[in-house]
Design an enzyme around this catalytic site. Structure first.
Site, PDB file in Angstrom:
ATOM      1  N   TYR A  31     -13.828  -3.369   9.812  1.00 33.22           N
ATOM      2  CA  TYR A  31     -12.479  -2.804   9.953  1.00 33.22           C
ATOM      3  C   TYR A  31     -11.931  -3.019  11.370  1.00 33.22           C
ATOM      4  O   TYR A  31     -10.768  -3.380  11.541  1.00 33.22           O
ATOM      5  CB  TYR A  31     -12.552  -1.312   9.612  1.00 33.22           C
ATOM      6  CG  TYR A  31     -11.237  -0.571   9.580  1.00 33.22           C
ATOM      7  CD1 TYR A  31     -10.395  -0.657   8.477  1.00 33.22           C
ATOM      8  CD2 TYR A  31     -10.856   0.250  10.642  1.00 33.22           C
ATOM      9  CE1 TYR A  31      -9.204   0.061   8.434  1.00 33.22           C
ATOM     10  CE2 TYR A  31      -9.674   0.967  10.603  1.00 33.22           C
ATOM     11  CZ  TYR A  31      -8.849   0.872   9.502  1.00 33.22           C
ATOM     12  OH  TYR A  31      -7.670   1.590   9.455  1.00 33.22           O
ATOM     13  N   ARG A  33       0.790   5.622  -1.811  1.00 38.74           N
ATOM     14  CA  ARG A  33       0.372   6.908  -1.219  1.00 38.74           C
ATOM     15  C   ARG A  33       0.265   6.766   0.298  1.00 38.74           C
ATOM     16  O   ARG A  33       0.441   5.669   0.848  1.00 38.74           O
ATOM     17  CB  ARG A  33      -0.969   7.323  -1.813  1.00 38.74           C
ATOM     18  CG  ARG A  33      -2.123   6.442  -1.371  1.00 38.74           C
ATOM     19  CD  ARG A  33      -3.429   6.817  -2.029  1.00 38.74           C
ATOM     20  NE  ARG A  33      -4.552   6.310  -1.247  1.00 38.74           N
ATOM     21  CZ  ARG A  33      -5.813   6.284  -1.655  1.00 38.74           C
ATOM     22  NH1 ARG A  33      -6.100   6.730  -2.867  1.00 38.74           N
ATOM     23  NH2 ARG A  33      -6.770   5.835  -0.877  1.00 38.74           N
ATOM     24  N   ALA A  47     -10.942  -6.580  11.749  1.00 42.28           N
ATOM     25  CA  ALA A  47      -9.699  -6.856  11.007  1.00 42.28           C
ATOM     26  C   ALA A  47      -8.491  -6.282  11.749  1.00 42.28           C
ATOM     27  O   ALA A  47      -7.448  -6.936  11.859  1.00 42.28           O
ATOM     28  CB  ALA A  47      -9.781  -6.259   9.597  1.00 42.28           C
ATOM     29  N   LYS A  48      -8.629  -5.070  12.271  1.00 38.23           N
ATOM     30  CA  LYS A  48      -7.488  -4.423  12.939  1.00 38.23           C
ATOM     31  C   LYS A  48      -7.173  -5.065  14.290  1.00 38.23           C
ATOM     32  O   LYS A  48      -6.020  -5.075  14.730  1.00 38.23           O
ATOM     33  CB  LYS A  48      -7.742  -2.914  13.074  1.00 38.23           C
ATOM     34  CG  LYS A  48      -7.709  -2.167  11.735  1.00 38.23           C
ATOM     35  CD  LYS A  48      -6.448  -2.495  10.933  1.00 38.23           C
ATOM     36  CE  LYS A  48      -6.147  -1.470   9.862  1.00 38.23           C
ATOM     37  NZ  LYS A  48      -4.985  -1.859   9.026  1.00 38.23           N
ATOM     38  N   GLY A  86       0.824  -1.207   0.000  1.00 43.71           N
ATOM     39  CA  GLY A  86       0.000   0.000   0.000  1.00 43.71           C
ATOM     40  C   GLY A  86       0.857   1.256   0.000  1.00 43.71           C
ATOM     41  O   GLY A  86       0.511   2.268   0.606  1.00 43.71           O
ATOM     42  N   ALA A  87       1.992   1.193  -0.701  1.00 42.77           N
ATOM     43  CA  ALA A  87       3.000   2.263  -0.604  1.00 42.77           C
ATOM     44  C   ALA A  87       2.925   3.273  -1.747  1.00 42.77           C
ATOM     45  O   ALA A  87       3.819   4.092  -1.915  1.00 42.77           O
ATOM     46  CB  ALA A  87       4.401   1.651  -0.519  1.00 42.77           C
ATOM     47  N   ASP A 110      -2.004  -7.381  -5.827  1.00 46.48           N
ATOM     48  CA  ASP A 110      -3.106  -7.376  -4.866  1.00 46.48           C
ATOM     49  C   ASP A 110      -2.673  -8.304  -3.738  1.00 46.48           C
ATOM     50  O   ASP A 110      -2.497  -9.514  -3.960  1.00 46.48           O
ATOM     51  CB  ASP A 110      -4.377  -7.901  -5.558  1.00 46.48           C
ATOM     52  CG  ASP A 110      -5.567  -7.995  -4.614  1.00 46.48           C
ATOM     53  OD1 ASP A 110      -5.371  -7.960  -3.384  1.00 46.48           O
ATOM     54  OD2 ASP A 110      -6.694  -8.139  -5.122  1.00 46.48           O
ATOM     55  N   VAL A 111      -2.503  -7.754  -2.538  1.00 46.38           N
ATOM     56  CA  VAL A 111      -1.956  -8.568  -1.437  1.00 46.38           C
ATOM     57  C   VAL A 111      -2.888  -9.719  -1.031  1.00 46.38           C
ATOM     58  O   VAL A 111      -2.438 -10.657  -0.365  1.00 46.38           O
ATOM     59  CB  VAL A 111      -1.629  -7.701  -0.191  1.00 46.38           C
ATOM     60  CG1 VAL A 111      -0.525  -6.703  -0.495  1.00 46.38           C
ATOM     61  CG2 VAL A 111      -2.868  -7.013   0.362  1.00 46.38           C
ATOM     62  N   SER A 130      -4.916  -0.344  14.211  1.00 47.62           N
ATOM     63  CA  SER A 130      -5.615   0.946  14.284  1.00 47.62           C
ATOM     64  C   SER A 130      -6.222   1.093  15.665  1.00 47.62           C
ATOM     65  O   SER A 130      -6.502   0.086  16.335  1.00 47.62           O
ATOM     66  CB  SER A 130      -6.732   0.988  13.236  1.00 47.62           C
ATOM     67  OG  SER A 130      -7.597   2.085  13.470  1.00 47.62           O
TER      68      SER A 130
HETATM   69  P1  NAD Z   1      -4.712   5.059   1.925  1.00 49.43           P
HETATM   70  O1  NAD Z   1      -6.089   4.700   1.505  1.00 49.43           O
HETATM   71  O2  NAD Z   1      -4.240   6.447   1.705  1.00 49.43           O
HETATM   72  O3  NAD Z   1      -3.647   4.064   1.284  1.00 49.43           O
HETATM   73  C1  NAD Z   1      -3.854   2.675   1.292  1.00 49.43           C
HETATM   74  C2  NAD Z   1      -3.107   2.081   0.102  1.00 49.43           C
HETATM   75  O4  NAD Z   1      -3.318   0.656   0.132  1.00 49.43           O
HETATM   76  C3  NAD Z   1      -3.627   2.584  -1.257  1.00 49.43           C
HETATM   77  O5  NAD Z   1      -2.556   3.049  -2.053  1.00 49.43           O
HETATM   78  C4  NAD Z   1      -4.306   1.375  -1.851  1.00 49.43           C
HETATM   79  O6  NAD Z   1      -4.248   1.302  -3.268  1.00 49.43           O
HETATM   80  C5  NAD Z   1      -3.517   0.235  -1.202  1.00 49.43           C
HETATM   81  N1  NAD Z   1      -4.252  -1.028  -1.259  1.00 49.43           N
HETATM   82  C6  NAD Z   1      -5.578  -1.233  -0.986  1.00 49.43           C
HETATM   83  N2  NAD Z   1      -5.911  -2.502  -1.213  1.00 49.43           N
HETATM   84  C7  NAD Z   1      -4.789  -3.144  -1.640  1.00 49.43           C
HETATM   85  C8  NAD Z   1      -4.512  -4.478  -2.024  1.00 49.43           C
HETATM   86  N3  NAD Z   1      -5.469  -5.423  -2.028  1.00 49.43           N
HETATM   87  N4  NAD Z   1      -3.245  -4.776  -2.408  1.00 49.43           N
HETATM   88  C9  NAD Z   1      -2.277  -3.837  -2.418  1.00 49.43           C
HETATM   89  N5  NAD Z   1      -2.486  -2.546  -2.061  1.00 49.43           N
HETATM   90  C10 NAD Z   1      -3.731  -2.211  -1.659  1.00 49.43           C
HETATM   91  O7  NAD Z   1      -4.656   4.683   3.486  1.00 49.43           O
HETATM   92  P2  NAD Z   1      -3.670   5.175   4.674  1.00 49.43           P
HETATM   93  O8  NAD Z   1      -4.415   6.157   5.480  1.00 49.43           O
HETATM   94  O9  NAD Z   1      -2.318   5.493   4.155  1.00 49.43           O
HETATM   95  O10 NAD Z   1      -3.622   3.819   5.541  1.00 49.43           O
HETATM   96  C11 NAD Z   1      -2.568   2.888   5.496  1.00 49.43           C
HETATM   97  C12 NAD Z   1      -2.794   1.830   6.562  1.00 49.43           C
HETATM   98  O11 NAD Z   1      -2.901   2.436   7.846  1.00 49.43           O
HETATM   99  C13 NAD Z   1      -4.074   1.033   6.361  1.00 49.43           C
HETATM  100  O12 NAD Z   1      -3.869  -0.302   6.747  1.00 49.43           O
HETATM  101  C14 NAD Z   1      -5.034   1.715   7.301  1.00 49.43           C
HETATM  102  O13 NAD Z   1      -6.084   0.866   7.668  1.00 49.43           O
HETATM  103  C15 NAD Z   1      -4.112   2.051   8.452  1.00 49.43           C
HETATM  104  N6  NAD Z   1      -4.595   3.129   9.318  1.00 49.43           N
HETATM  105  C16 NAD Z   1      -4.828   4.377   8.823  1.00 49.43           C
HETATM  106  C17 NAD Z   1      -5.284   5.374   9.675  1.00 49.43           C
HETATM  107  C18 NAD Z   1      -5.556   6.788   9.216  1.00 49.43           C
HETATM  108  O14 NAD Z   1      -6.051   7.586  10.022  1.00 49.43           O
HETATM  109  N7  NAD Z   1      -5.261   7.154   7.972  1.00 49.43           N
HETATM  110  C19 NAD Z   1      -5.501   5.089  11.028  1.00 49.43           C
HETATM  111  C20 NAD Z   1      -5.259   3.802  11.493  1.00 49.43           C
HETATM  112  C21 NAD Z   1      -4.796   2.823  10.632  1.00 49.43           C
END
Ligand code: NAD
Length: 251
Positions: free
Chosen positions: A152, A14, A155-156, A11-12, A61-62, A140
């Site tokens: 969610y 963005r 899952a978390k 998920g890198a 796709d992971v 999370s």
């Molecule tokens: P984001 O939506 O900005 O980025 C997530 C990335 O994961 C995207 O680039 C997306 O394309 C990729 N992705 C989704 N499904 C995928 C798959 N099947 N295979 C490969 N890549 C996939 O989200 P973020 O805010 O950067 O969050 C990153 C992680 O941190 C996530 O696991 C999220 O649940 C967790 N998180 C985020 C927050 C927050 O406040 N933003 C808080 C707690 C936890």
């Protein structure tokens, strides 16, 4: 500098994953930038290479076993055996339980839990061979329960159980596993939550910051700094932990 490693960050393309990938490259590691769309990974790769680092874009796709296997084959061939893994890829499909569809449930479980399972199972083969590994799973604060997030939060919370079991099973191979549980981090994910709630993102940030003891929301770099520590050599005695990075304490 510590030993150069090959790191895999999912998920890198963005958000938090991108910040972690940039930070690992800054710390001297080679980075496999994994996301659904290989072209979308290129921005992260370009930033790393422009700064003198080494990275490759990997589309996968992971939650797809074959795509995960192909990704690791490529990563090992092009960057060497991966010994750092961050399971960061994630999605949200929020809804109140009575409106949540089975597809919403399965999609969230598929990316977070099945994805982390498949990625970690493939990566531990390299780590145990190398007698060294650092695994970080993104949990999370929602793991403690959050309205509209039955899928969610389950899952978390699952990510935390997975992390502790990985720590127990893999410790004897020099592999640590820890979870980071972020609070509100300013990314496209939280922007989409604001949109769903019909609140301007700036107002959502301001309101959220007021509820957080340090009086600000988190930035992706806050999580990257924590991941950098947990994935460093000196963190070898920290394993099976869940670190809440939320600007204040959580239960
Ligand atoms: P984001 O939506 O900005 O980025 C997530 C990335 O994961 C995207 O680039 C997306 O394309 C990729 N992705 C989704 N499904 C995928 C798959 N099947 N295979 C490969 N890549 C996939 O989200 P973020 O805010 O950067 O969050 C990153 C992680 O941190 C996530 O696991 C999220 O649940 C967790 N998180 C985020 C927050 C927050 O406040 N933003 C808080 C707690 C936890």
């Amino acid at each position: 500098m510590s030993t150069q490693r090959t790191a895999v960050v999912t998920g890198a393309a963005r958000g938090i994953g991108k910040a972690i990938a940039l930070r690992f490259a800054h710390d001297g590691h080679k980075v496999a930038v994994v996301d659904l769309d290989e072209a979308a990974c290129q921005g992260t790769v370009d930033e790393i290479t422009a700064a003198g680092g080494q990275a490759i874009a990997v589309g996968a796709d992971v939650s797809d076993e074959e795509q995960v296997a192909a990704a690791f084959e490529r990563i090992a061939a092009e960057l060497g055996a991966p010994t750092i893994l961050v399971n960061n890829a994630g999605i949200i499909r929020d809804n109140m339980l009575f409106k949540m569809t089975t597809d919403d449930w399965d999609a969230v479980m598929g990316v977070h839990l099945r994805g982390a399972f498949l990625m970690t199972k493939a990566c531990q083969a390299f780590m145990t061979q190398e007698k060294y590994g650092r695994i970080v799973n993104l949990s999370s604060t929602s793991a403690l329960g959050n309205r509209g997030q039955a899928n969610y939060s389950a899952a978390k919370a699952g990510m935390q159980g997975l992390t502790k079991t990985l720590a127990i099973e893999l410790g004897k191979f020099g592999v640590t596993a820890n979870a980071i549980a972020p609070g509100f981090i300013q990314t496209e994910m939280t922007a989409s939550t604001a949109e769903r709630l019909g609140v301007p993102f700036d107002d959502f940030i301001k309101y959220s910051a007021e509820q957080i003891p340090v009086q600000r929301v988190g930035q992706p770099e806050d999580i990257a700094a924590t991941a950098a520590f947990l994935c460093s050599e000196e963190a070898g005695f920290v394993s099976g932990q869940v670190i809440y990075v939320a600007g204040g304490p959580k239960d």
